[in-house]
Motif scaffolding. Sequence first.
Motif, PDB file in Angstrom:
ATOM      1  N   CYS A 104       0.809  -1.213   0.000  1.00 17.48           N
ATOM      2  CA  CYS A 104       0.000   0.000   0.000  1.00 17.48           C
ATOM      3  C   CYS A 104       0.843   1.264   0.000  1.00 17.48           C
ATOM      4  CB  CYS A 104      -0.906   0.015   1.233  1.00 17.48           C
ATOM      5  SG  CYS A 104      -2.026  -1.384   1.272  1.00 17.48           S
ATOM      6  N   SER A 105       2.133   1.149   0.408  1.00 19.52           N
ATOM      7  CA  SER A 105       2.942   2.354   0.551  1.00 19.52           C
ATOM      8  C   SER A 105       3.460   2.828  -0.792  1.00 19.52           C
ATOM      9  CB  SER A 105       4.120   2.079   1.489  1.00 19.52           C
ATOM     10  OG  SER A 105       4.967   1.119   0.906  1.00 19.52           O
ATOM     11  N   ARG A 106       3.798   4.098  -0.849  1.00 20.45           N
ATOM     12  CA  ARG A 106       4.370   4.692  -2.053  1.00 20.45           C
ATOM     13  C   ARG A 106       5.873   4.865  -1.874  1.00 20.45           C
ATOM     14  NH1 ARG A 106       0.280   9.623  -3.764  1.00 20.45           N
ATOM     15  NH2 ARG A 106      -1.577   8.349  -4.138  1.00 20.45           N
ATOM     16  N   SER A 107       6.622   4.661  -2.987  1.00 18.91           N
ATOM     17  CA  SER A 107       8.061   4.870  -2.929  1.00 18.91           C
ATOM     18  C   SER A 107       8.346   6.356  -2.769  1.00 18.91           C
ATOM     19  CB  SER A 107       8.713   4.345  -4.213  1.00 18.91           C
ATOM     20  OG  SER A 107       8.476   2.962  -4.347  1.00 18.91           O
ATOM     21  N   PRO A 108       9.388   6.694  -2.028  1.00 21.75           N
ATOM     22  CA  PRO A 108       9.739   8.114  -1.910  1.00 21.75           C
ATOM     23  C   PRO A 108      10.230   8.646  -3.239  1.00 21.75           C
ATOM     24  CG  PRO A 108      11.456   6.734  -0.966  1.00 21.75           C
ATOM     25  CD  PRO A 108      10.335   5.814  -1.316  1.00 21.75           C
ATOM     26  N   THR A 109      10.146   9.928  -3.391  1.00 22.39           N
ATOM     27  CA  THR A 109      10.636  10.556  -4.624  1.00 22.39           C
ATOM     28  C   THR A 109      11.613  11.667  -4.255  1.00 22.39           C
ATOM     29  OG1 THR A 109       8.763  12.093  -4.620  1.00 22.39           O
ATOM     30  CG2 THR A 109       8.522  10.056  -5.900  1.00 22.39           C
ATOM     31  N   PHE A 140      17.677   9.826 -20.512  1.00 20.81           N
ATOM     32  CA  PHE A 140      16.386   9.619 -21.166  1.00 20.81           C
ATOM     33  C   PHE A 140      15.235   9.686 -20.163  1.00 20.81           C
ATOM     34  CE2 PHE A 140      12.930   6.913 -22.670  1.00 20.81           C
ATOM     35  CZ  PHE A 140      12.724   7.408 -23.953  1.00 20.81           C
ATOM     36  N   HIS A 141      15.445   9.115 -18.972  1.00 16.16           N
ATOM     37  CA  HIS A 141      14.363   9.028 -17.983  1.00 16.16           C
ATOM     38  C   HIS A 141      14.382  10.162 -16.965  1.00 16.16           C
ATOM     39  CE1 HIS A 141      13.239   4.965 -19.270  1.00 16.16           C
ATOM     40  NE2 HIS A 141      14.506   4.629 -19.246  1.00 16.16           N
ATOM     41  N   ARG A 142      15.496  10.860 -16.831  1.00 12.08           N
ATOM     42  CA  ARG A 142      15.670  11.748 -15.677  1.00 12.08           C
ATOM     43  C   ARG A 142      14.786  12.999 -15.746  1.00 12.08           C
ATOM     44  NH1 ARG A 142      19.464  16.661 -16.267  1.00 12.08           N
ATOM     45  NH2 ARG A 142      19.471  16.954 -18.510  1.00 12.08           N
ATOM     46  N   ARG A 143      14.444  13.503 -14.549  1.00 17.72           N
ATOM     47  CA  ARG A 143      13.713  14.765 -14.413  1.00 17.72           C
ATOM     48  C   ARG A 143      14.409  15.697 -13.426  1.00 17.72           C
ATOM     49  NH1 ARG A 143       9.430  10.992 -14.330  1.00 17.72           N
ATOM     50  NH2 ARG A 143       9.347  11.109 -12.072  1.00 17.72           N
ATOM     51  N   ASN A 144      15.617  15.341 -13.048  1.00 23.30           N
ATOM     52  CA  ASN A 144      16.388  16.134 -12.081  1.00 23.30           C
ATOM     53  C   ASN A 144      17.757  16.495 -12.662  1.00 23.30           C
ATOM     54  OD1 ASN A 144      14.385  14.651 -10.282  1.00 23.30           O
ATOM     55  ND2 ASN A 144      15.418  15.938  -8.781  1.00 23.30           N
ATOM     56  N   PRO A 145      18.353  17.583 -12.188  1.00 18.49           N
ATOM     57  CA  PRO A 145      19.739  17.880 -12.579  1.00 18.49           C
ATOM     58  C   PRO A 145      20.679  16.796 -12.065  1.00 18.49           C
ATOM     59  CG  PRO A 145      18.998  19.377 -10.853  1.00 18.49           C
ATOM     60  CD  PRO A 145      17.795  18.614 -11.285  1.00 18.49           C
ATOM     61  N   ALA A 226      16.148   1.667 -16.717  1.00 18.92           N
ATOM     62  CA  ALA A 226      14.823   1.582 -17.335  1.00 18.92           C
ATOM     63  C   ALA A 226      13.822   2.436 -16.589  1.00 18.92           C
ATOM     64  CB  ALA A 226      14.350   0.129 -17.383  1.00 18.92           C
ATOM     65  N   THR A 227      14.328   3.341 -15.736  1.00 20.34           N
ATOM     66  CA  THR A 227      13.452   4.206 -14.955  1.00 20.34           C
ATOM     67  C   THR A 227      14.224   5.453 -14.557  1.00 20.34           C
ATOM     68  OG1 THR A 227      11.871   4.213 -13.098  1.00 20.34           O
ATOM     69  CG2 THR A 227      14.057   3.292 -12.668  1.00 20.34           C
ATOM     70  N   ASP A 228      13.542   6.388 -13.917  1.00 14.01           N
ATOM     71  CA  ASP A 228      14.173   7.627 -13.478  1.00 14.01           C
ATOM     72  C   ASP A 228      15.110   7.342 -12.305  1.00 14.01           C
ATOM     73  OD1 ASP A 228      14.871  10.165 -12.700  1.00 14.01           O
ATOM     74  OD2 ASP A 228      12.825  10.953 -12.707  1.00 14.01           O
ATOM     75  N   ILE A 229      16.360   7.753 -12.428  1.00 14.69           N
ATOM     76  CA  ILE A 229      17.342   7.501 -11.381  1.00 14.69           C
ATOM     77  C   ILE A 229      16.972   8.200 -10.078  1.00 14.69           C
ATOM     78  CG2 ILE A 229      18.863   9.449 -11.931  1.00 14.69           C
ATOM     79  CD1 ILE A 229      21.247   7.557 -11.435  1.00 14.69           C
ATOM     80  N   ALA A 230      16.068   9.190 -10.140  1.00 16.35           N
ATOM     81  CA  ALA A 230      15.621   9.885  -8.930  1.00 16.35           C
ATOM     82  C   ALA A 230      14.935   8.922  -7.968  1.00 16.35           C
ATOM     83  CB  ALA A 230      14.675  11.028  -9.299  1.00 16.35           C
ATOM     84  N   GLU A 231      14.292   7.866  -8.486  1.00 10.47           N
ATOM     85  CA  GLU A 231      13.658   6.873  -7.614  1.00 10.47           C
ATOM     86  C   GLU A 231      14.701   6.167  -6.760  1.00 10.47           C
ATOM     87  OE1 GLU A 231      10.954   4.175  -9.537  1.00 10.47           O
ATOM     88  OE2 GLU A 231      10.557   5.608 -11.144  1.00 10.47           O
ATOM     89  N   LEU A 232      15.843   5.875  -7.359  1.00 10.92           N
ATOM     90  CA  LEU A 232      16.924   5.230  -6.600  1.00 10.92           C
ATOM     91  C   LEU A 232      17.527   6.202  -5.598  1.00 10.92           C
ATOM     92  CD1 LEU A 232      18.762   2.789  -6.174  1.00 10.92           C
ATOM     93  CD2 LEU A 232      20.181   3.591  -8.087  1.00 10.92           C
ATOM     94  N   TRP A 233      17.721   7.441  -6.022  1.00  8.68           N
ATOM     95  CA  TRP A 233      18.280   8.466  -5.132  1.00  8.68           C
ATOM     96  C   TRP A 233      17.388   8.666  -3.901  1.00  8.68           C
ATOM     97  CZ3 TRP A 233      22.758  11.088  -4.728  1.00  8.68           C
ATOM     98  CH2 TRP A 233      22.786  12.274  -4.006  1.00  8.68           C
ATOM     99  N   ALA A 234      16.091   8.600  -4.102  1.00 11.56           N
ATOM    100  CA  ALA A 234      15.154   8.850  -2.996  1.00 11.56           C
ATOM    101  C   ALA A 234      15.234   7.779  -1.917  1.00 11.56           C
ATOM    102  CB  ALA A 234      13.729   8.940  -3.538  1.00 11.56           C
ATOM    103  N   ILE A 235      15.778   6.617  -2.220  1.00 12.37           N
ATOM    104  CA  ILE A 235      15.881   5.544  -1.221  1.00 12.37           C
ATOM    105  C   ILE A 235      16.838   5.928  -0.100  1.00 12.37           C
ATOM    106  CG2 ILE A 235      16.575   3.117  -0.883  1.00 12.37           C
ATOM    107  CD1 ILE A 235      15.495   2.505  -3.619  1.00 12.37           C
ATOM    108  N   PHE A 236      17.727   6.888  -0.339  1.00 10.52           N
ATOM    109  CA  PHE A 236      18.572   7.364   0.753  1.00 10.52           C
ATOM    110  C   PHE A 236      17.735   7.799   1.947  1.00 10.52           C
ATOM    111  CE2 PHE A 236      22.166   8.113  -2.318  1.00 10.52           C
ATOM    112  CZ  PHE A 236      23.131   7.417  -1.602  1.00 10.52           C
ATOM    113  N   ARG A 237      16.512   8.296   1.688  1.00 11.98           N
ATOM    114  CA  ARG A 237      15.653   8.739   2.796  1.00 11.98           C
ATOM    115  C   ARG A 237      15.191   7.578   3.657  1.00 11.98           C
ATOM    116  NH1 ARG A 237      11.588  12.869  -0.331  1.00 11.98           N
ATOM    117  NH2 ARG A 237      13.175  14.197  -1.290  1.00 11.98           N
ATOM    118  N   LYS A 238      15.256   6.369   3.125  1.00 12.74           N
ATOM    119  CA  LYS A 238      14.836   5.202   3.900  1.00 12.74           C
ATOM    120  C   LYS A 238      15.951   4.644   4.761  1.00 12.74           C
ATOM    121  CE  LYS A 238      11.086   3.421   1.005  1.00 12.74           C
ATOM    122  NZ  LYS A 238      10.534   2.208   0.376  1.00 12.74           N
ATOM    123  N   PHE A 239      17.165   5.164   4.582  1.00 10.83           N
ATOM    124  CA  PHE A 239      18.246   4.722   5.457  1.00 10.83           C
ATOM    125  C   PHE A 239      17.866   5.104   6.883  1.00 10.83           C
ATOM    126  CE2 PHE A 239      22.283   4.052   2.787  1.00 10.83           C
ATOM    127  CZ  PHE A 239      21.544   3.512   1.745  1.00 10.83           C
TER     128      PHE A 239
END
Length: 643
Positions: A104-109, A140-145, A226-239
Motif C-alpha cells: 500500500c505504501s508509495r516509494s519516496p521521490t 532519457f528518464h531523468r527529471r532532475n539535474p 529503465a526508470t528515473d534515477i531519482a527513484e533510486l536516489w530517494a531511497i537514501f531517505r529510507k536509510f
Amino acid sequence: MCVFLSLEINEICCAVSDGRSLLLSACLVESTEARLLERDVLASRVREVEEENRQIRLQLSQSQGLAAQPVEGNYGNQQWAASADTGPEDVENTAEERANHSECSRSPTAEKCELIHVACVCAGHNASRDVVTLVKSILFHRRNPLHFHFITDTVANQILSTLFQSWMVPSVQVSFYDADELKSEVSWIPNKHYSGIYGLMKLTLTKALPSNLSKVIVLDTDITFATDIAELWAIFRKFTGNQKQVIGLVENQSDWYLGNLWKNHKPWPALGRGFNTGVILLYLERLRRIGWEQMWRLTAERELMSMLSTSLADQDIFNAFIKQNPVLVHQLPCFWNVQLSDHTRSEQCYTEVSDLKVIHWNSPKKLRVKNKHVEFFRNLYLTFLEYDGNLLRRELFGCPSQASSESTELQHALEELDEDDQCYDFRRERIMVHRVHLYFLQYEYTPTDDGTDVTLVAQLSMDRKSIVQLDMANTKKALVVPAFETLRYRLSFPKSKAELLSMLDMGTLYTFRYHVWTKGHAPTNYAKWRTATTPYKVEWEADFEPYVVVRRDCPEYDQRFVGFGWNKVSHIIELDAQEYDLIVLPNAFMIHMPHAPSFDISKFRSSPSYRYCLTTLKDEFHQDLSRKYGSAALKYLTAQRNI
C-alpha cells in the motif's frame, strides 16, 4: 486491510462535512452550544478512529515485519530491533519503516530540482564507450539535474571530457578525478578479476570525491536504466534514522558466495548470498564518520591472509566487511540490479515484479550472456546504444537553468533561424554542435619526429615513402587515393596494385561509381594510374569528389552540406581555391563495399524539397566563395552552370 482503513477515514471526513452542512441548515433552530457540542463529538470520533488506525498499522508491521523478510533494508533493520541501545521510540520508528514496505505504501521521490550525484570508475577505450550508453539511459528518464563524477585514466578523461563538452546537455555537471592518484590506495591488493586495478577503486570513493559530498549513487559502466534515477536516489531517505545504515546494495543473484559452484570452490566470506556492487548507494558522510577507509583496509588485510587475492575485486571486500557489520547495510529490492551473468538467478527476480529498474550486464561476455530472455534485455540496451544523444539536450522545466555560455550562444543562433524556411533543417544542422566521441575504438598514438604523421579518415593502404618525397609538411598538396568498388558483399581484399588490376580486368572490381556518377572520380585518370609508378598531378573539374589525404590545417568541410550531396565536392573546390595541388598516389587505393542506401540518399531521390534545398545551398556556397576568393572563384560557378 490498508485500503479499508483509508476508506473508513475518508467516510468519516465526509460525515464531518455533511454534518456541518446539516448543522448550518438547521442553525436557525439550534443553539450555539448545541452546534459546538455536536462538532466536538464528531471531532473526537475522528481522533479515535485515527488512533485505532495507527495502532492497527503498528500491530500489522510488528507481526508481519518480524515474521517475514522486508522488501528492503533487511539487515540493518533487523539488527536495530535487536540492539541493546534501541529505545521505545526507535522500535516504533522501525516498525513504521517496515509498514512502509507494504504494497500500500508509495516509494519516496526526490525533491523537484534536487541535484543527484552519480559516480563511475571508467578507464580505457572500451569502458568509455560503454559508459555513454549508461549515461544516455539515465538522461532519457531523468527529471532532475545530475552531477557525474568519473574516476578516469588519461584515455577516458580525454574522451569523456570532449564528449560532454560537445554534448552540452542542460543541467548536467561533470567532474573528473585522476585514477593514477588513487592506484596506491588499492595496488597492494592482489586481484584476479578482469577489471584489474580499476575494479578496486570504488573502495576509495570517500577519499576521491569532494569532502562536502554527502551521498552518491555508484554504478558500473555495464548498467542500463529503465526508470528515473531519482527513484533510486530517494531511497537514501529510507536509510534508518539513527545513522547506522551507510551502504545500499542488492543481493547477489548468483551462487558464487554460497561456495558450491565447483569442487574446492572457496569464495570470500559473505552474508548469505552476498551483495552485488554494480549498483551502490553510498552515504559518504556517514562512511567517513565511521572511519570507512581504515575499516575496509583492515577487512582486506585480514581476509587476504587466507584468501591470497580477490576474485571479484571490490565486491569481495565489500561483502567481507558487511558480514562483520550487517547493521550498516540497507538491502535494496532486486529490481534495482537485475544481474545478467551466466550463472545468476535473476529470472527469479524479474518474473516476480512488474517493474524492472536497472539491468546489469555483469559478465565478461556482456550481450552474449546465456539467458532465455536475453533478447528482451539486449533490445533495451541497443535502444540506448543507438539512440541519438542530441535528442537528450532538453531543458528541465521549472528548474534553474545551468546552461553553459556555448549552449546559450547556440540557442540564440537557433532562435534567429526562420522555422518557416523550406530549408530550415539544413540551416539548423549547419550551426548545431554535434557530439564528438574521440577514439571510439582502441587507439595508441606515438608521434613521429619528422612531421609526417597521418590521420586516415577511411580504411585504406598507403605509402607513407610519398609523404616525405612530396614535402607535405611545407607545401599545399591533397593526395588523391583512387577509389574502386565491388558489388559483392564478401571480397578478398587485394594485397597489391597488381592484384587489384587483375580483379579490375575480371570484373570483380570497378572504378568508383563509373555506372552512376562518372564525374565524381573521372579526373583521377584511372587509365594513367594503371601504369603510373610515381605520383602525378591532376586538374580540378566540376563535381570532382575524390578521397584525399591532406594536412591537418586544411580547410574544413562546409557544414551546410549535411546528409547526402556535395560535402566532398565543396571541400575539393575550396582546396583548389586555396591552390592545393591534387596529386594522385600511384600505389594507394581504397575499395567501397556495398551497403543499403542511407536515409539521406533516399530523401534526395524521393523528395523534390530536399533537392531544391541542396540547389539553394550550392548557390549560397558559390556566393560565399566569390566573397572569399574574388574573381578566382568565378570558374567554379561557370563550371557549375555549364553542367
